[in-house]
Design an enzyme around this catalytic site. Structure first.
Site: not given
Length: 450
Positions: A220, A249, A330
């Site tokens: 991330y 996503d 996700h």
């Protein structure tokens, strides 16, 4: 009492593992935002800290240490001895029973985080329901004495066409955390993707892996790019980590009401989701972000969260760097009513089948039976991912619970392949499911979701 006086933004002290830290000047630097710390200001924050951060994170604030606290030290969650009755794993015959067993023993906070999905959970439910709408076309009079699940992923041989998706906060379910998932994967040579927000450091996750076991690491991208770059440098040095998974996503967190409800009812220091997503950069773009990433790793890159054929086409433009894409919504935790991955898989087959020859196409979300996994493989997926099932297995029985989860799925997959007339994964193809155009047109919402 002295510590409790320092509970404001102007003077903020916290207790961690029996030690007092003055984090006043650290508030604005905290990746999770100042409020995540201020909720614990002036008190023992060990439990909240321990569930979110690996212990190594304390190194970032050692210069803020003031002294020890004379009160009784809080026992971190992952060091507590569970008193729940032991789950007899061999009596659990499917993943639904494993989830039910885990639900009985996991903490309410852990359950809320794992179970939660966005809004009305339509995408979460449809992820699994979509597979139920696909029918097989079994072939008979085929020698099926031998059945082989081995596949090659990004040039590496693995024992199953299954991978464990990046799922954060595994220590909410069991003290061994992500290292316990790795232990459960070891007998199968199964691939595991380590979450960016893993509750165990990547070094500890891979420490006891078998020589043939491989891992990916999820990224991330943080607003503080230096933090992401430092983490990439660490992961680059781990030989067991073979690729980087850039998650696309979830640029922001979805509204996960079960997680939020637990936070409200227990007046805790923010929902787990809120704390994990604070500091995540929502401004990523194809050209800028991939250019930046290429400057900080030489490992192959996998893009997770492709949900349309248009984005799959964009991905193959970077095929010199991007070696695989993961079709995923996700786990239904981001945008509710986003399509299940198998729908996106069919969309790619219909509109741009050349994608399959340019990059590996992986599928994530909704796999609850071996038949689900086999259907995705028949439709062109190279491998399929499981997220919650690995966490429920870990919560139900530690590493052995993860092993039981994979054993159930692998046995079901072999049975399905034998009954289809396929001896190995390479034998599977679209001829093993009903005609694809009709299948895609008929994949509509059932009455339950209208």
């Amino acid at each position: 009492r002295l510590v409790s006086r320092h509970h404001t933004q102007e003077s903020c002290w916290v207790i961690l593992y029996g030690k007092v830290y003055d984090v006043t000047n650290f508030l604005q630097e905290h990746p999770g935002g100042a409020q995540a710390i201020l909720r614990s200001a002036g008190r023992d924050a060990t439990e909240d800290f321990d569930l979110i951060h690996p212990a190594e994170t304390l190194g970032d604030i050692q210069s803020l240490y003031l002294g020890t606290c004379q009160q009784q030290k809080a026992v971190p969650q992952h060091q507590r001895v569970k008193q729940e009755p032991e789950v007899l794993l061999n009596t659990l015959l499917n993943l639904e029973e494993i989830e039910a067993a885990a639900t009985k023993v996991i903490s309410k906070k852990g359950w809320a985080y794992y179970y939660s999905a966005s809004d009305d959970k339509i995408s979460k439910r449809l992820n699994t329901e979509a597979y139920r709408q696909i029918l097989f076309r079994p072939r008979v009079f085929v020698d099926c004495r031998n059945c082989d699940l081995d596949v090659t992923i990004l040039g590496h041989k693995v024992g199953l066409p299954l991978f464990v998706s990046p799922t954060a906060m595994a220590r909410l379910g069991h003290p061994t955390g992500e290292a316990g998932i790795a232990e459960g994967c070891r007998p199968f040579g199964a691939l595991q993707i380590i979450a960016n927000n893993s509750s165990v450091s990547p070094e500890d996750v891979v420490a006891n892996a078998s020589p043939t076991q491989i891992f990916g690491w999820q990224l991330y991208v943080q607003l503080n790019r230096k933090s992401s770059e430092e983490m990439l440098a660490r992961v680059n040095g781990l030989d067991q980590v073979k690729f980087i998974v850039l998650t696309l996503d979830a640029p922001v967190a979805g509204k996960r009401e079960d997680d939020e409800r637990f936070n409200i009812q227990n007046n805790s220091s923010g929902s787990v989701t809120t704390q994990l997503f604070a500091g995540t950069d929502p401004s990523l773009t194809w050209s800028d972000t991939l250019k930046w990433l290429s400057q900080h790793t030489t490992k192959p890159v996998v893009l997770k969260g492709i949900q349309t054929h248009e984005d799959a086409l964009l991905a193959i433009q970077y095929a010199s760097f991007v070696k695989a894409i993961v079709l995923s919504n996700h786990g239904g935790r981001s945008l509710d009513t986003a399509p299940p991955a198998v729908h996106t898989l069919l969309e790619i087959r219909e509109n741009c089948p050349e994608v399959f020859s340019k990059v590996e196409v992986w599928v994530d979300g909704g796999i609850r039976r071996g038949t689900d996994a086999i259907k995705a493989l028949c439709l062109g997926a190279k491998c399929v991912g499981i997220g919650r099932p690995a966490l429920w297995g870990l919560a139900a029985g530690g590493p052995q619970g993860v092993e039981r989860t994979l054993k159930i799925l692998s046995d079901e997959m072999k049975t399905s392949m034998r009954l289809l007339g396929a001896q190995n994964v390479e034998d599977l193809g679209p001829h093993h499911v009903r005609e694809l155009k009709a299948l895609h047109k008929n994949m509509t919402l059932t009455d339950e979701y209208r």
